[in-house]
Design an enzyme around this catalytic site. Structure first.
Site, PDB file in Angstrom:
ATOM      1  N   ALA A   1       0.818  -1.218   0.000  1.00  0.00           N
ATOM      2  CA  ALA A   1       0.000   0.000   0.000  1.00  0.00           C
ATOM      3  C   ALA A   1       0.846   1.259   0.000  1.00  0.00           C
ATOM      4  O   ALA A   1       0.440   2.295   0.508  1.00  0.00           O
ATOM      5  CB  ALA A   1      -0.928  -0.007   1.214  1.00  0.00           C
TER       6      ALA A   1
ATOM      7  N   ARG B   1      -3.754   9.038  -9.581  1.00  0.00           N
ATOM      8  CA  ARG B   1      -4.970   9.164 -10.382  1.00  0.00           C
ATOM      9  C   ARG B   1      -6.222   9.466  -9.558  1.00  0.00           C
ATOM     10  O   ARG B   1      -7.264   9.793 -10.101  1.00  0.00           O
ATOM     11  CB  ARG B   1      -5.187   7.888 -11.215  1.00  0.00           C
ATOM     12  CG  ARG B   1      -4.326   7.859 -12.461  1.00  0.00           C
ATOM     13  CD  ARG B   1      -4.362   6.516 -13.138  1.00  0.00           C
ATOM     14  NE  ARG B   1      -3.581   5.529 -12.407  1.00  0.00           N
ATOM     15  CZ  ARG B   1      -3.576   4.220 -12.700  1.00  0.00           C
ATOM     16  NH1 ARG B   1      -4.363   3.758 -13.654  1.00  0.00           N
ATOM     17  NH2 ARG B   1      -2.834   3.389 -12.011  1.00  0.00           N
TER      18      ARG B   1
HETATM   19  C1  UD1 Z   1       0.282  -4.671 -10.844  1.00  0.00           C
HETATM   20  C2  UD1 Z   1       1.022  -5.893 -11.399  1.00  0.00           C
HETATM   21  C3  UD1 Z   1       0.294  -6.381 -12.646  1.00  0.00           C
HETATM   22  C4  UD1 Z   1      -1.149  -6.712 -12.317  1.00  0.00           C
HETATM   23  C5  UD1 Z   1      -1.834  -5.498 -11.684  1.00  0.00           C
HETATM   24  C6  UD1 Z   1      -3.186  -5.912 -11.155  1.00  0.00           C
HETATM   25  C7  UD1 Z   1       3.395  -5.619 -10.809  1.00  0.00           C
HETATM   26  C8  UD1 Z   1       4.736  -5.267 -11.326  1.00  0.00           C
HETATM   27  N1  UD1 Z   1       2.378  -5.559 -11.702  1.00  0.00           N
HETATM   28  O1  UD1 Z   1       0.398  -3.642 -11.805  1.00  0.00           O
HETATM   29  O2  UD1 Z   1       0.933  -7.538 -13.152  1.00  0.00           O
HETATM   30  O3  UD1 Z   1      -1.831  -7.090 -13.484  1.00  0.00           O
HETATM   31  O4  UD1 Z   1      -1.069  -5.012 -10.565  1.00  0.00           O
HETATM   32  O5  UD1 Z   1      -3.899  -4.845 -10.635  1.00  0.00           O
HETATM   33  O6  UD1 Z   1       3.256  -5.954  -9.662  1.00  0.00           O
HETATM   34  N2  UD1 Z   1       3.218  -0.562  -4.538  1.00  0.00           N
HETATM   35  C9  UD1 Z   1       4.046  -0.379  -3.453  1.00  0.00           C
HETATM   36  N3  UD1 Z   1       5.312   0.044  -3.677  1.00  0.00           N
HETATM   37  C10 UD1 Z   1       5.816   0.272  -4.914  1.00  0.00           C
HETATM   38  C11 UD1 Z   1       4.953   0.080  -6.018  1.00  0.00           C
HETATM   39  C12 UD1 Z   1       3.653  -0.344  -5.794  1.00  0.00           C
HETATM   40  O7  UD1 Z   1       3.651  -0.566  -2.304  1.00  0.00           O
HETATM   41  O8  UD1 Z   1       6.993   0.631  -5.019  1.00  0.00           O
HETATM   42  C13 UD1 Z   1       1.832  -1.026  -4.296  1.00  0.00           C
HETATM   43  C14 UD1 Z   1       0.784  -0.023  -4.759  1.00  0.00           C
HETATM   44  O9  UD1 Z   1       0.376   0.779  -3.663  1.00  0.00           O
HETATM   45  C15 UD1 Z   1      -0.357  -0.923  -5.197  1.00  0.00           C
HETATM   46  C16 UD1 Z   1       0.335  -2.209  -5.624  1.00  0.00           C
HETATM   47  O10 UD1 Z   1       1.619  -2.182  -5.064  1.00  0.00           O
HETATM   48  O11 UD1 Z   1      -1.235  -1.192  -4.147  1.00  0.00           O
HETATM   49  C17 UD1 Z   1       0.378  -2.396  -7.133  1.00  0.00           C
HETATM   50  O12 UD1 Z   1       1.166  -1.382  -7.712  1.00  0.00           O
HETATM   51  P1  UD1 Z   1       0.749  -0.672  -9.063  1.00  0.00           P
HETATM   52  O13 UD1 Z   1       1.816   0.304  -9.432  1.00  0.00           O
HETATM   53  O14 UD1 Z   1      -0.646  -0.179  -8.958  1.00  0.00           O
HETATM   54  O15 UD1 Z   1       0.842  -1.903 -10.091  1.00  0.00           O
HETATM   55  P2  UD1 Z   1       0.069  -2.080 -11.429  1.00  0.00           P
HETATM   56  O16 UD1 Z   1       0.721  -1.281 -12.503  1.00  0.00           O
HETATM   57  O17 UD1 Z   1      -1.367  -1.881 -11.211  1.00  0.00           O
HETATM   58 CA    CA Z   2      -2.853  -0.910  -9.531  1.00  0.00          CA
END
Ligand code: UD1
Ligand code: CA
Length: 463
Positions: A9, A15
């Site tokens: 999280a 967005r």
């Molecule tokens: C991610 C998945 C993708 C999947 C999709 C489903 C990865 C690389 N990709 O993409 O395969 O289809 O979710 O919804 O995992 N977060 C952190 N720290 C970070 C980056 C992200 O805590 O450094 C958390 C975000 O708060 C979020 C989650 O990880 O809750 C997912 O990250 P997000 O950047 O939304 O990934 P997606 O591009 O949606």
């Molecule tokens: Ca996401």
């Protein structure tokens, strides 16, 4: 085997266009991040770690008491976030299964979590990925299986997950997507996370790269395909927040209807996840029940009712009413247009009628406050009748004071009870009185200017 949970999280949530961290936006009264936490707990996983950013004190505070917190110092990607969780005292040497979920995906169910955990153990896999199929997969990580490009092979194990931005033309055609929910073997996850690199289109450490690393070790990675795509829906924008709310609203309402609650227009009823409703309750249109609210058997709620942290007994009628931290015992009625504020307690059969506001007061059994009244800081016995427009003057501009009214007392209309004041039992108070002195049991109290009548005055003055 032990199972722990990780919820990521730390993402920015740009967005949402909000001052507030995305995961604190509420869905049916519960912050987004607490939905996967609650689902993990419901699935029997007590050890849950939520990964938050270094400045997300508000998220940590929301999670406190429900889950541990791990800080991801820089947002370097989902693998880096998972690493932050795995480095905490709770997980550094943990052995067993790890369920990983994203904090912006509130619709994951406890049932699916259990299926993920069971599938990993039954299949002897190092990892299980929950997948779904959509016609327009754009944006999701794509699931590449052994048979993805081979019709001659049976449905196979997962070979890799390719992110949208890294997908070539052929990979982008794949319609099976990564939900972001996984179950890993803890030791295998720890080994793989240490090797994840960021040589991809986004320069991020992807949790999805763990799949190929585990395969390279000769370990098994399988997919569990869900046919309930809504469970995988993420919330990245306010539009998606509304969509997810609608999906959860229908899931919750359906469960209540199946348990014996009537709703003729369930799309106009919003019920929080912790609300309890007995059978044969009827919920009419525009009803919102939130927090620790509960409703007893045979009560009719609505239309236009909002109850928060309010306990309603059996056979109550609540019509066009707002109540917060209030209590109604069996057979009590409220509204239309009542406002029950914190500490309002309607005892059995009591009534708070139209345009009536009650705060921190007990309305005794069978007592009635039917029209246009404010009752605050009052202890009222049973069988009392409060005439229309009567008010307790509980505030002197600096302090609040108490009013006491005994059993079976009748308060005439438009009476001001200036607190602190005590009115006994079986008292009659004349209409329009301003009561400033205590009244003993069984007395009549009248406190108003005498009426003067001048014969013929009107025609003498109206020329
Ligand atoms: C991610 C998945 C993708 C999947 C999709 C489903 C990865 C690389 N990709 O993409 O395969 O289809 O979710 O919804 O995992 N977060 C952190 N720290 C970070 C980056 C992200 O805590 O450094 C958390 C975000 O708060 C979020 C989650 O990880 O809750 C997912 O990250 P997000 O950047 O939304 O990934 P997606 O591009 O949606
Ligand atoms: Ca996401």
């Amino acid at each position: 085997m032990r199972t722990a949970g990780i919820v990521l999280a730390a993402g920015a949530g740009t967005r949402m266009k909000s001052k507030k961290p995305k995961v604190l936006h509420e869905l049916l009264g519960r912050p987004l991040v607490m939905w996967p936490v609650a689902a993990l707990k419901e699935a029997g996983i007590d050890e849950v770690t939520v990964v938050v950013g270094p400045d997300d004190e508000a998220v940590s505070a929301a999670v406190e008491g429900q889950a541990s917190v791990a800080i991801q110092h820089e947002k370097l990607g989902t693998a880096d976030a998972a690493k932050a969780a795995m480095a905490t005292d709770a997980l550094a040497s943990f052995e067993g299964s790890i369920v990983l979920a994203y904090g912006d995906c509130p619709l994951l169910s406890a049932d699916t979590i259990r299926r993920l955990v069971d599938a990993r153990i039954q299949e002897g896999a190092a990892a299980v990925v929950l997948t779904f199929r959509v016609e327009e997969p754009f944006g999701y990580g794509r699931i590449i299986r052994e048979d993805t490009y081979r019709s001659d092979l049976p449905v196979g194990e997962v070979v890799a997950i390719v992110e949208q931005k890294d997908a070539d033309e052929r990979q982008a055609q794949v319609t099976e997507c990564n939900s972001g929910f996984y179950c890993f073997d803890a030791a295998a996850l720890r080994r793989a996370l240490a090797q994840v690199k960021n040589d991809n289109a986004q320069g991020e450490y992807y949790i999805t790269d763990v799949v190929e690393l585990l395969r390279a070790e000769g370990l098994k990675v399988i997919a569990l395909e869900t046919d309930d795509v809504t469970e995988c829906a993420g919330v990245n924008s306010r539009v998606q927040l509304a969509e997810a709310t609608r999906a959860m609203q229908m899931r919750i309402n359906r469960a209540h209807m199946e348990a014996g609650v009537t709703m003729l227009a369930p799309e106009l009823v919003w019920i929080g996840p912790d609300v309890e409703i007995a059978r044969d309750v009827e919920l009419l249109q525009n009803v919102t029940l939130m927090g620790a609210t509960s409703i007893g058997e045979d009560s009719v709620i609505g239309p236009d009712v909002r109850l928060t942290d309010t306990v309603v007994g059996c056979s109550c009628v609540v019509d066009e009413t707002v109540a917060v931290e209030a209590r109604m015992d069996d057979g009590a009625t409220a509204g239309p247009r009542a406002y029950l504020r914190p500490g309002a307690h309607l005892c059995a059969g009591a009534k708070a009628g139209t345009h009536v506001e009650i705060k921190k007061s007990t309305i005794g059994a069978g007592s009635k406050v039917p029209h246009l009244s404010y009752i605050g800081d009052t202890t009222m016995g049973g069988g009392v009748n409060i005439g229309a427009g009567s008010i307790t003057c509980n505030y002197d501009g600096a302090h609040k004071h108490a009013t006491i009214i005994g059993d079976d007392t009748f308060i005439g209309s438009d009476t001001m009870m200036v607190a602190p004041v005590s009115i006994g039992s079986n008292v009659t108070v004349g209409a329009g009185s301003v009561i400033t002195k205590d009244v003993p049991d069984d007395a009549l109290a009248v406190a108003r200017a005498r009426e003067s009548v001048y014969d013929g005055w009107t025609s003498a003055h109206r020329k």
